[in-house]
Design a protein around this motif. Structure first.
Motif, PDB file in Angstrom:
ATOM      1  N   GLU A  64      43.246  34.770  34.980  1.00 18.89           N
ATOM      2  CA  GLU A  64      42.319  33.928  34.228  1.00 18.89           C
ATOM      3  C   GLU A  64      40.917  33.974  34.842  1.00 18.89           C
ATOM      4  O   GLU A  64      39.916  34.006  34.123  1.00 18.89           O
ATOM      5  CB  GLU A  64      42.830  32.486  34.187  1.00 18.89           C
ATOM      6  N   ALA A  65      40.839  33.978  36.176  1.00 21.50           N
ATOM      7  CA  ALA A  65      39.538  34.051  36.842  1.00 21.50           C
ATOM      8  C   ALA A  65      38.887  35.407  36.607  1.00 21.50           C
ATOM      9  O   ALA A  65      37.668  35.501  36.379  1.00 21.50           O
ATOM     10  CB  ALA A  65      39.713  33.799  38.336  1.00 21.50           C
ATOM     11  N   PHE A  66      39.691  36.456  36.668  1.00 24.37           N
ATOM     12  CA  PHE A  66      39.209  37.813  36.408  1.00 24.37           C
ATOM     13  C   PHE A  66      38.663  37.919  34.984  1.00 24.37           C
ATOM     14  O   PHE A  66      37.547  38.377  34.747  1.00 24.37           O
ATOM     15  CB  PHE A  66      40.365  38.793  36.625  1.00 24.37           C
ATOM     16  N   LEU A  85      34.834  33.810  41.622  1.00 24.04           N
ATOM     17  CA  LEU A  85      36.067  33.013  41.648  1.00 24.04           C
ATOM     18  C   LEU A  85      37.281  33.913  41.826  1.00 24.04           C
ATOM     19  O   LEU A  85      38.191  33.604  42.618  1.00 24.04           O
ATOM     20  CB  LEU A  85      36.207  32.208  40.357  1.00 24.04           C
ATOM     21  N   PHE A  86      37.323  35.029  41.125  1.00 21.01           N
ATOM     22  CA  PHE A  86      38.443  35.970  41.272  1.00 21.01           C
ATOM     23  C   PHE A  86      38.540  36.470  42.716  1.00 21.01           C
ATOM     24  O   PHE A  86      39.641  36.516  43.295  1.00 21.01           O
ATOM     25  CB  PHE A  86      38.272  37.152  40.323  1.00 21.01           C
ATOM     26  N   THR A 125      43.405  46.829  49.210  1.00 24.92           N
ATOM     27  CA  THR A 125      43.308  45.374  49.255  1.00 24.92           C
ATOM     28  C   THR A 125      43.880  44.821  47.954  1.00 24.92           C
ATOM     29  O   THR A 125      44.022  45.551  46.966  1.00 24.92           O
ATOM     30  CB  THR A 125      41.845  44.921  49.386  1.00 24.92           C
ATOM     31  N   LEU A 126      44.178  43.541  47.912  1.00 21.17           N
ATOM     32  CA  LEU A 126      44.715  42.956  46.687  1.00 21.17           C
ATOM     33  C   LEU A 126      43.704  43.047  45.547  1.00 21.17           C
ATOM     34  O   LEU A 126      44.044  43.427  44.422  1.00 21.17           O
ATOM     35  CB  LEU A 126      45.115  41.501  46.925  1.00 21.17           C
ATOM     36  N   PHE A 127      42.442  42.720  45.830  1.00 26.45           N
ATOM     37  CA  PHE A 127      41.445  42.732  44.754  1.00 26.45           C
ATOM     38  C   PHE A 127      41.136  44.146  44.286  1.00 26.45           C
ATOM     39  O   PHE A 127      40.843  44.361  43.103  1.00 26.45           O
ATOM     40  CB  PHE A 127      40.171  41.985  45.165  1.00 26.45           C
ATOM     41  N   GLU A 162      31.595  48.096  36.448  1.00 25.90           N
ATOM     42  CA  GLU A 162      30.634  48.388  37.518  1.00 25.90           C
ATOM     43  C   GLU A 162      30.384  47.163  38.381  1.00 25.90           C
ATOM     44  O   GLU A 162      30.385  47.233  39.614  1.00 25.90           O
ATOM     45  CB  GLU A 162      29.319  48.870  36.897  1.00 25.90           C
ATOM     46  N   SER A 163      30.187  46.023  37.749  1.00 28.46           N
ATOM     47  CA  SER A 163      29.915  44.798  38.505  1.00 28.46           C
ATOM     48  C   SER A 163      31.130  44.347  39.311  1.00 28.46           C
ATOM     49  O   SER A 163      30.995  43.798  40.409  1.00 28.46           O
ATOM     50  CB  SER A 163      29.473  43.684  37.553  1.00 28.46           C
ATOM     51  N   PHE A 164      32.323  44.587  38.767  1.00 30.00           N
ATOM     52  CA  PHE A 164      33.543  44.268  39.519  1.00 30.00           C
ATOM     53  C   PHE A 164      33.595  45.049  40.828  1.00 30.00           C
ATOM     54  O   PHE A 164      33.824  44.473  41.903  1.00 30.00           O
ATOM     55  CB  PHE A 164      34.774  44.598  38.674  1.00 30.00           C
TER      56      PHE A 164
END
Length: 314
Positions: A64-66, A85-86, A125-127, A162-164
């Motif tokens: 949801e945060a993503f 937040l993600f 990593t997790l993210f 890109e921003s992610f």
């Protein structure tokens, strides 16, 4: 007569414009099908199998945060902070001496890192694991995903993907410590250390110098590629100078043997993969103690050790 003829043409023009907005608006691929199921599944795979040491994470909350970072927004107006937040929900410590940065060799880095067993690259990593090799974007004034097309970086830099990765790269650099490893492609078109680039623009500026003891650069050529760049030359020299000017202790090695062994799994008969070579890898900076004695013996022992580690992992 002329006015009544003009109105239908105007209507056709409006309908054509509407059609372009609804489908095929962007040049990039659309959102990966079943995105929600994939990323939530990846989250559970990571915390249960890949790296249980990160502890419990709420995977649905992370989704949801993503999603909130780009849903119902102009696809060209997404900024890294939208993923804050993600990142807060998914971040975790990165073990010291395990960070592995790279440019122009993503698949090699993924294999060499071994899903965090040898090193922990951003994708380990997790993210990073959450979004690796996926594509996504939303639509303005809509709560749905765009499965038809998404903007490329050439169309607009402030897009969802890109921003992610900008935010993920910044976070990864900030959490890296101890010995930092950098794997560059010595055969890459455009240079081993591209500027602009993710490493140059979003990772180096966010290193925390007080947490870093040494930076180790490996410049590895493609097995079938040209030897375009090496330590101390061209863009690699630019990188070395930049890091040294920032006050880091830097060493650089050409065709680091452990990475070469991995590449040679796919090209065992290539001349670059023969064990009888009499020339050791060239190294700048401090020379490690394992370089004494017979080179052939060293190569043999290293190769056996590599096979043993490979067997343990797989």
């Amino acid at each position: 007569m002329m006015k009544s003829f003009f109105l239908p043409l105007s209507l056709i023009s409006v309908l054509n414009s509407f059609s372009e907005v609804q489908g095929g608006k962007w040049k990039g691929e659309g959102t990966t099908q079943n995105l929600e199921s994939i990323v939530i599944g990846r989250c559970y795979e990571y915390i249960r199998i890949v790296n249980p040491s990160v502890g419990e994470k709420n995977c649905s909350e992370m989704w949801e945060a993503f999603k909130s970072a780009f849903i119902n927004k102009d696809p060209c107006s997404i900024v890294p902070k939208d993923y804050e937040l993600f990142i807060n929900l998914s971040s975790h410590p990165i073990p010291p001496n395990k960070s592995l940065f790279w440019e122009n060799n993503q698949l090699l880095v993924n294999s060499f890192a071994g899903r965090g067993r040898r090193y922990m690259s951003l994708a380990d990593t997790l993210f990073g694991f959450f979004g690796d090799f996926l594509n996504w974007c939303g639509q303005a004034n809509s709560t749905g995903l765009d499965y038809e097309s998404c903007p490329t970086t050439q169309e607009c830099a402030d897009n969802a993907v890109e921003s992610f990765w900008r935010m993920a790269s910044i976070t990864y650099a900030q959490h890296s410590s101890g010995v930092i490893h950098i794997l560059l492609n010595g055969s890459a078109v455009g240079g081993a250390y591209p500027v602009p680039g993710f490493f140059a623009d979003f990772e180096i500026p966010h290193f925390r110098k007080d947490k870093i003891s040494q930076i180790v650069i490996w410049v590895v050529d493609d097995i079938k590629g040209p030897d375009t760049e090496s330590c101390g030359t061209h863009s690699v020299k630019t990188l070395e100078n930049k890091l040294e000017n920032l006050g880091y202790n830097v060493t650089c090695t050409d065709n680091y043997k452990s990475v070469m062994f991995l590449l040679c799994v796919d090209y065992p008969d290539h001349p670059k993969c023969t064990l009888s070579s009499s020339a050791p890898a060239a190294q700048r900076g401090p020379v490690s103690s394992d370089r004494g004695g017979s080179w052939n013996k060293l190569m043999f022992v290293s190769f056996v050790g590599f096979l043993f580690r490979f067997a343990l992992v797989y």
